[in-house]
Design a protein around this motif. Structure first.
Motif, mmCIF file in Angstrom:
data_model
loop_
_atom_site.group_PDB
_atom_site.id
_atom_site.type_symbol
_atom_site.label_atom_id
_atom_site.label_comp_id
_atom_site.label_asym_id
_atom_site.label_seq_id
_atom_site.Cartn_x
_atom_site.Cartn_y
_atom_site.Cartn_z
ATOM 1 N N CYS A 186 20.298 12.763 3.766
ATOM 2 C CA CYS A 186 20.126 13.665 2.713
ATOM 3 C C CYS A 186 21.083 13.235 1.548
ATOM 4 O O CYS A 186 22.312 13.641 1.580
ATOM 5 C CB CYS A 186 20.700 15.047 3.256
ATOM 6 S SG CYS A 186 19.907 16.457 2.025
ATOM 7 N N GLU A 187 20.341 12.799 0.757
ATOM 8 C CA GLU A 187 21.191 12.211 -0.572
ATOM 9 C C GLU A 187 21.526 13.467 -1.548
ATOM 10 O O GLU A 187 22.602 13.166 -2.291
ATOM 11 C CB GLU A 187 20.416 10.999 -1.450
ATOM 12 C CG GLU A 187 20.232 9.693 -0.386
ATOM 13 C CD GLU A 187 21.585 9.034 -0.343
ATOM 14 O OE1 GLU A 187 22.718 9.401 -0.898
ATOM 15 O OE2 GLU A 187 21.796 8.328 0.781
ATOM 16 N N LYS A 188 20.609 14.164 -1.765
ATOM 17 C CA LYS A 188 20.609 15.386 -2.661
ATOM 18 C C LYS A 188 21.463 16.778 -2.099
ATOM 19 O O LYS A 188 21.747 17.472 -2.943
ATOM 20 C CB LYS A 188 19.269 15.881 -3.036
ATOM 21 C CG LYS A 188 18.640 14.468 -3.884
ATOM 22 C CD LYS A 188 17.380 15.042 -4.453
ATOM 23 C CE LYS A 188 16.728 13.981 -5.015
ATOM 24 N NZ LYS A 188 15.471 14.079 -5.804
ATOM 25 N N CYS A 189 22.005 16.466 -0.829
ATOM 26 C CA CYS A 189 22.641 17.767 -0.406
ATOM 27 C C CYS A 189 23.846 17.924 -1.253
ATOM 28 O O CYS A 189 24.538 16.764 -1.543
ATOM 29 C CB CYS A 189 22.947 17.474 1.030
ATOM 30 S SG CYS A 189 21.278 17.974 2.248
ATOM 31 N N LYS A 190 24.413 19.014 -1.522
ATOM 32 C CA LYS A 190 25.595 19.161 -2.203
ATOM 33 C C LYS A 190 26.763 19.742 -1.237
ATOM 34 O O LYS A 190 27.905 19.851 -1.608
ATOM 35 C CB LYS A 190 25.365 20.240 -3.340
ATOM 36 C CG LYS A 190 24.383 19.517 -4.265
ATOM 37 C CD LYS A 190 23.809 20.821 -5.342
ATOM 38 C CE LYS A 190 23.028 20.171 -6.271
ATOM 39 N NZ LYS A 190 21.730 19.803 -5.676
ATOM 40 N N ASP A 191 26.561 19.993 -0.111
ATOM 41 C CA ASP A 191 27.416 20.477 0.899
ATOM 42 C C ASP A 191 27.827 19.430 2.109
ATOM 43 O O ASP A 191 27.830 18.248 1.668
ATOM 44 C CB ASP A 191 27.128 21.747 1.560
ATOM 45 C CG ASP A 191 25.763 21.545 2.502
ATOM 46 O OD1 ASP A 191 25.189 20.391 2.708
ATOM 47 O OD2 ASP A 191 25.347 22.666 3.083
ATOM 48 N N GLU A 192 28.462 19.836 3.226
ATOM 49 C CA GLU A 192 28.740 18.812 3.955
ATOM 50 C C GLU A 192 27.677 18.152 4.644
ATOM 51 O O GLU A 192 28.317 16.962 5.255
ATOM 52 C CB GLU A 192 29.594 19.573 5.109
ATOM 53 C CG GLU A 192 29.027 20.350 5.958
ATOM 54 C CD GLU A 192 28.500 21.909 5.554
ATOM 55 O OE1 GLU A 192 27.953 22.688 6.160
ATOM 56 O OE2 GLU A 192 28.951 22.007 4.429
ATOM 57 N N LEU A 194 18.080 25.174 4.091
ATOM 58 C CA LEU A 194 18.179 23.772 3.204
ATOM 59 C C LEU A 194 16.946 23.187 2.929
ATOM 60 O O LEU A 194 16.216 23.004 3.773
ATOM 61 C CB LEU A 194 19.105 23.103 3.785
ATOM 62 C CG LEU A 194 19.259 21.568 3.118
ATOM 63 C CD1 LEU A 194 19.925 21.440 1.922
ATOM 64 C CD2 LEU A 194 20.019 20.486 4.307
ATOM 65 N N ASP A 195 16.810 23.020 1.687
ATOM 66 C CA ASP A 195 15.405 22.036 1.484
ATOM 67 C C ASP A 195 15.789 20.543 1.325
ATOM 68 O O ASP A 195 16.598 20.203 0.171
ATOM 69 C CB ASP A 195 14.602 22.450 0.238
ATOM 70 C CG ASP A 195 13.375 21.561 -0.167
ATOM 71 O OD1 ASP A 195 13.439 20.431 0.513
ATOM 72 O OD2 ASP A 195 12.736 21.878 -0.941
ATOM 73 N N PRO A 196 15.838 19.861 2.365
ATOM 74 C CA PRO A 196 16.489 18.224 2.155
ATOM 75 C C PRO A 196 15.930 17.542 1.132
ATOM 76 O O PRO A 196 16.465 16.571 0.534
ATOM 77 C CB PRO A 196 16.125 17.709 3.581
ATOM 78 C CG PRO A 196 15.824 18.830 4.384
ATOM 79 C CD PRO A 196 15.243 19.984 3.440
ATOM 80 N N GLU A 197 14.773 17.977 0.655
ATOM 81 C CA GLU A 197 14.077 17.057 -0.517
ATOM 82 C C GLU A 197 14.751 17.384 -1.949
ATOM 83 O O GLU A 197 14.861 16.148 -2.426
ATOM 84 C CB GLU A 197 12.806 17.607 -0.413
ATOM 85 C CG GLU A 197 11.685 17.343 0.585
ATOM 86 C CD GLU A 197 10.966 15.988 0.671
ATOM 87 O OE1 GLU A 197 10.610 15.420 -0.686
ATOM 88 O OE2 GLU A 197 10.944 15.649 1.790
ATOM 89 N N ASN A 198 15.230 18.545 -1.925
ATOM 90 C CA ASN A 198 16.026 18.460 -3.118
ATOM 91 C C ASN A 198 17.427 18.991 -3.038
ATOM 92 O O ASN A 198 18.163 19.124 -4.085
ATOM 93 C CB ASN A 198 15.385 19.453 -4.155
ATOM 94 C CG ASN A 198 15.283 20.849 -3.507
ATOM 95 O OD1 ASN A 198 16.184 21.352 -2.747
ATOM 96 N ND2 ASN A 198 14.422 21.854 -4.094
ATOM 97 N N GLY A 199 17.922 19.239 -1.795
ATOM 98 C CA GLY A 199 19.670 19.463 -1.544
ATOM 99 C C GLY A 199 19.629 21.172 -1.832
ATOM 100 O O GLY A 199 20.898 21.083 -1.756
ATOM 101 N N LYS A 200 18.798 21.685 -2.226
ATOM 102 C CA LYS A 200 19.240 22.939 -2.527
ATOM 103 C C LYS A 200 19.098 24.088 -1.408
ATOM 104 O O LYS A 200 18.391 23.964 -0.504
ATOM 105 C CB LYS A 200 18.286 23.583 -3.655
ATOM 106 C CG LYS A 200 18.188 23.121 -5.166
ATOM 107 C CD LYS A 200 17.366 23.401 -5.888
ATOM 108 C CE LYS A 200 17.503 22.726 -7.198
ATOM 109 N NZ LYS A 200 16.476 23.251 -8.227
ATOM 110 N N ILE A 201 19.888 25.082 -1.708
ATOM 111 C CA ILE A 201 20.158 26.053 -0.475
ATOM 112 C C ILE A 201 19.620 27.467 -0.970
ATOM 113 O O ILE A 201 20.070 27.811 -1.992
ATOM 114 C CB ILE A 201 21.649 26.192 0.143
ATOM 115 C CG1 ILE A 201 22.001 24.736 0.787
ATOM 116 C CG2 ILE A 201 21.510 27.337 1.167
ATOM 117 C CD1 ILE A 201 23.470 24.865 0.759
#
Length: 154
Positions: free
Chosen positions: A78-84, A112-119
């Protein structure tokens, strides 16, 4: 000669009781989202992934078990994730958690949407047959979001 009918009667009641109990257990299993689910890709309409929903301490969580697209690889992260979860493998990743039963829905979760990293906030609702799960991710209020229908696999 009367011993055999008595013996059969003695065995019949426990067998019927076991059958009814097993039938109720099978029905109860479909009244909860716990199990394996297939997601559908929003754009292509094709199967996207397999998600395992589990329950611990009264809260549901969802883990990606397998990607079903040709482009999915076991080592994708998950490149676009913003958390851990940033840089973590997508297969085996918990994407939803904290959902608690509220009437006929499961609410107060995050997804979480792993495609865009948004929660997003999340809620889920099982259909009456127990074979489809409406999963809604939203921002703020439930009206501002989108839903997916997941299909039960097992």
């Amino acid at each position: 000669m009367q011993v055999l009918p008595l013996l059969l009667r003695g065995l019949l009641l426990p067998v019927i009781t076991l059958f009814l109990f097993t039938a109720q257990m099978g029905h109860a299993a479909t009244n909860t989202p716990v199990g394996l689910w297939q997601t559908i890709d929003d754009q292509s309409g094709k199967p996207r992934s397999l998600i395992r929903i589990g329950q611990k301490y009264g809260k549901l969580s969802a883990v990606i078990e397998k990607g079903l697209l040709a482009t999915d690889t076991p080592d994708a992260v998950c490149e676009k994730c913003k958390d851990e979860r940033k840089g973590q493998k997508i297969i085996g990743m918990t994407i939803a958690e904290g959902l608690t039963k509220d009437g006929d829905q499961y609410t107060d979760g995050k997804i979480l949407d792993p495609e865009n990293g948004k929660i997003y906030n999340c809620k889920m609702q099982l259909n009456e047959a127990g074979d489809e799960l409406e999963v809604r991710g939203y921002i703020g209020i439930s009206l501002i979001g989108r839903s997916q229908i997941w299909k039960r696999v097992e």
